[in-house]
Design an enzyme around this catalytic site. Structure first.
Site, PDB file in Angstrom:
ATOM      1  N   LYS A 187       0.852  -1.198   0.000  1.00 42.21           N
ATOM      2  CA  LYS A 187       0.000   0.000   0.000  1.00 42.21           C
ATOM      3  C   LYS A 187       0.886   1.245   0.000  1.00 42.21           C
ATOM      4  O   LYS A 187       1.956   1.248   0.649  1.00 42.21           O
ATOM      5  CB  LYS A 187      -0.907  -0.021   1.235  1.00 42.21           C
ATOM      6  CG  LYS A 187      -1.944   1.092   1.290  1.00 42.21           C
ATOM      7  CD  LYS A 187      -2.854   0.932   2.503  1.00 42.21           C
ATOM      8  CE  LYS A 187      -3.898   2.020   2.596  1.00 42.21           C
ATOM      9  NZ  LYS A 187      -4.778   1.900   3.774  1.00 42.21           N
TER      10      LYS A 187
ATOM     11  N   SER B 142      -9.708   1.758   3.039  1.00 44.57           N
ATOM     12  CA  SER B 142      -8.916   2.564   2.141  1.00 44.57           C
ATOM     13  C   SER B 142      -7.853   1.769   1.365  1.00 44.57           C
ATOM     14  O   SER B 142      -7.228   2.321   0.457  1.00 44.57           O
ATOM     15  CB  SER B 142      -8.210   3.668   2.929  1.00 44.57           C
ATOM     16  OG  SER B 142      -7.336   3.112   3.896  1.00 44.57           O
TER      17      SER B 142
ATOM     18  N   SER C 158      -9.839  -0.652   7.231  1.00 46.51           N
ATOM     19  CA  SER C 158      -9.323  -0.427   5.878  1.00 46.51           C
ATOM     20  C   SER C 158      -8.695  -1.626   5.194  1.00 46.51           C
ATOM     21  O   SER C 158      -8.400  -1.563   4.004  1.00 46.51           O
ATOM     22  CB  SER C 158      -8.301   0.715   5.887  1.00 46.51           C
ATOM     23  OG  SER C 158      -8.991   1.924   5.780  1.00 46.51           O
TER      24      SER C 158
HETATM   25  N1  GLN Z   1     -12.944   4.565   7.174  1.00 47.32           N
HETATM   26  C1  GLN Z   1     -12.156   4.972   8.299  1.00 47.32           C
HETATM   27  C2  GLN Z   1     -11.624   6.351   8.073  1.00 47.32           C
HETATM   28  O1  GLN Z   1     -11.988   6.961   7.137  1.00 47.32           O
HETATM   29  C3  GLN Z   1     -11.048   3.974   8.569  1.00 47.32           C
HETATM   30  C4  GLN Z   1      -9.938   4.049   7.604  1.00 47.32           C
HETATM   31  C5  GLN Z   1      -8.791   3.132   7.894  1.00 47.32           C
HETATM   32  O2  GLN Z   1      -8.945   2.064   8.504  1.00 47.32           O
HETATM   33  N2  GLN Z   1      -7.604   3.585   7.507  1.00 47.32           N
HETATM   34  O3  GLN Z   1     -10.868   6.863   8.809  1.00 47.32           O
END
Ligand code: GLN
Length: 517
Positions: A78, A182, A206
């Site tokens: 990532k 994400s 994510s």
């Molecule tokens: N959806 C959550 C956020 O927007 C978690 C994102 C993540 O786990 N990096 O922060």
């Protein structure tokens, strides 16, 4: 190139028998990366360094001295893990040209075990989001219904026998399905066979969310087990490097490589997960499975409820004791996260000033103007919104009402889990997401914040409590989209959790996606 959709064990066996060379495997993965390029899983592809690494791997196999369990295996990273000499953008204008002078500990450990890095994967900007639609480089599309040619096969049937009963749908134009986020790029890289494994990061879901939408295994280890050094911080107290693979055993192999104390991360803990090997045939005898009653959230899709019940029943029939449990404070996890996330973001993001590294605007009248203009040009609205919110929550007159209260709620959420474990429950079985992957048009009707609030409801609490959790594909929706379930276990029980996941994988026989040449 069928081996691209197989397991690491199968690939390594071929490499050792010299029936396949690391260079051939690397070429095949790079070619697959190109075949599915329209899905935008990668921000940066690294064919040159991948070929060099594969060449060295080949030399080792030639000499009969492979260096580790991932020698010659293509992996994806990532784009929020620092990689020496390879751009690390976090999907943002701010770090568009940033080339780190060092690699994250997990990246170094993968390379030391012989893994071949084939590229950096797409993500929501700075890992804020749950769709991988908020990347400066454009959204990542789900491979399902995407127009890439694939079929479904069951592992238990004859190899190469596709399942003609499962229709493969193709969606047009704006109607493609989101990959989840994400870490959507990592999930698609693995689902498409461009990489056997990928690193993601999981702060609120994510890794598990995109794994669920894309039909691969997504594992969030216990907090501290896998070091964060070199993972660009979002919420330090919840961030964990997470692992994607197509097989649970592959995840266990990768965990064995990346887990363990790192003196450069003061929150990392010693672990005995190196050389993790899961039992060949895990058993459910004596296992107590908890079903949290609160996870029947409003909006939970009927197909998800059905498959949740079906798998729980199957586990009971096969020897587990399945009982209803309660996690009463989990329903506050999103609102609690909406305070704690911005507070840590406000602090972490002070580093993006345009001085030292990152984007810097060219014309400005003063130092102050330079900071302001750089931050507004370099960071998207979501990121700026969270910085503002965090600074507001942390104001002297507000801190007690927001930050301190949220910390107390976090403790209550965490104590709910402790109570369940001390009542004798070994694992929890829950949904990961409320439904199968949404269409882009449906998903983008809500803004990032509202979407995360809806999507992270099943996954966020595990980050609050630091417990390990895994998303495992179990079925296909009537439209042919993956449906997945989540398992959670007490902190430190990562290997036991993966054994139960392996049991599900073996006994549920999820129809796997095979990209057609
Ligand atoms: N959806 C959550 C956020 O927007 C978690 C994102 C993540 O786990 N990096 O922060």
């Amino acid at each position: 190139m069928n081996y691209l959709m197989g397991s690491i064990g199968e690939a390594v066996a071929l490499l050792k028998q010299r029936a396949l060379s690391p260079l051939e495997l690397c070429e095949a993965a790079l070619q697959r990366q190109e075949t599915v390029a329209s899905l935008r899983a990668f921000i940066t592809c690294t064919p040159k360094s991948a070929r060099e690494a594969a060449f060295h791997s080949q030399k080792r196999y030639d000499r009969g001295e492979s260096i580790g369990p991932l020698d010659g295996i293509p992996v994806a990273i990532k784009d929020n893990f620092c990689t020496l000499g390879i751009p690390t953008t976090c999907g943002s204008v701010m770090l568009q040209d940033y080339v780190p002078p060092y690699s994250a500990t997990v990246v170094k450990r993968l390379q030391k075990a012989g893994a071949i890095i084939i590229g950096k994967t797409n993500m929501d900007e700075f890992a804020m989001g749950c769709g991988t639609i908020d990347s400066f480089f454009g959204p990542t599309k789900n491979i399902h219904c995407s127009g890439v040619k694939y079929e479904f096969r069951h592992l238990k049937r004859e190899p190469n026998e596709s399942d003609p009963r499962i229709p493969v749908m193709v969606l047009e134009n704006e109607d493609w399905c989101v990959s989840g986020g994400s870490s959507g790029g990592s999930a698609v890289a693995v689902a498409s066979g461009s990489a056997f494994l990928a690193l993601g990061s999981d702060t609120g879901g994510s890794v598990r969310n995109p794994a669920s939408y894309c039909g691969v295994v997504g594992f969030k280890p216990s907090y501290g087990v896998v070091p964060r050094f070199g993972l660009i911080s979002l919420v330090n107290s919840m961030d964990v490097p997470g692992l994607f693979g197509r097989h649970v055993d592959d995840i266990a192999t990768m965990l064995g490589v990346v887990a363990g104390l790192d003196i450069q991360d003061s929150t990392s803990i010693p672990s005995e997960l190196q050389n993790t090997q899961l039992p060949e045939n895990p058993s459910l005898e004596g296992l107590v499975v908890g079903i949290p009653r609160e996870y029947h959230w409003p909006g939970l899709n009927k197909e998800v409820v059905d498959v949740w019940t079906k798998v729980a029943d199957l586990m009971e029939t096969c020897g587990a004791s399945v009982q209803e449990v309660s996690l009463p404070h989990t329903k506050y996890s999103i609102v609690c996260y909406s305070v704690l996330n911005p507070c840590e973001v406000a602090s972490n993001f002070t580093r993006y000033t345009g001085v030292g590294y990152g984007h810097q605007v060219e014309s400005h009248d003063s130092m102050e103007a330079m900071y302001a203009l750089t931050r507004s040009a370099g960071l998207n609205e979501t990121v700026r919104g969270r910085i503002l919110a965090g600074n507001y929550f942390l104001l002297k007159e507000n801190k007690n009402d927001y930050f301190n209260q949220a910390l107390k709620v976090r403790r209550l959420i965490s104590q709910d889990f402790d109570k369940v474990w001390s009542s004798g429950v070994h694992v929890l079985l829950t949904p990961v997401t409320l439904s199968a992957a949404l269409r882009y048009s449906e998903f983008s009707a809500l803004d990032n914040r509202a979407q995360s609030a809806a999507q992270d409801i099943c996954t966020q609490a595990a980050n609050m409590a630091g417990v390990p959790a895994v998303s495992i594909p179990v079925s296909l929706s009537c439209e042919g989209l993956p449906l997945s379930l989540q398992l959670m276990a007490p902190r430190g029980e990562d290997a036991a959790l993966l054994s139960v996941a392996k049991w599900i994988e073996k006994n549920v026989d999820f129809p796997r996606l095979y990209v057609l040449e």
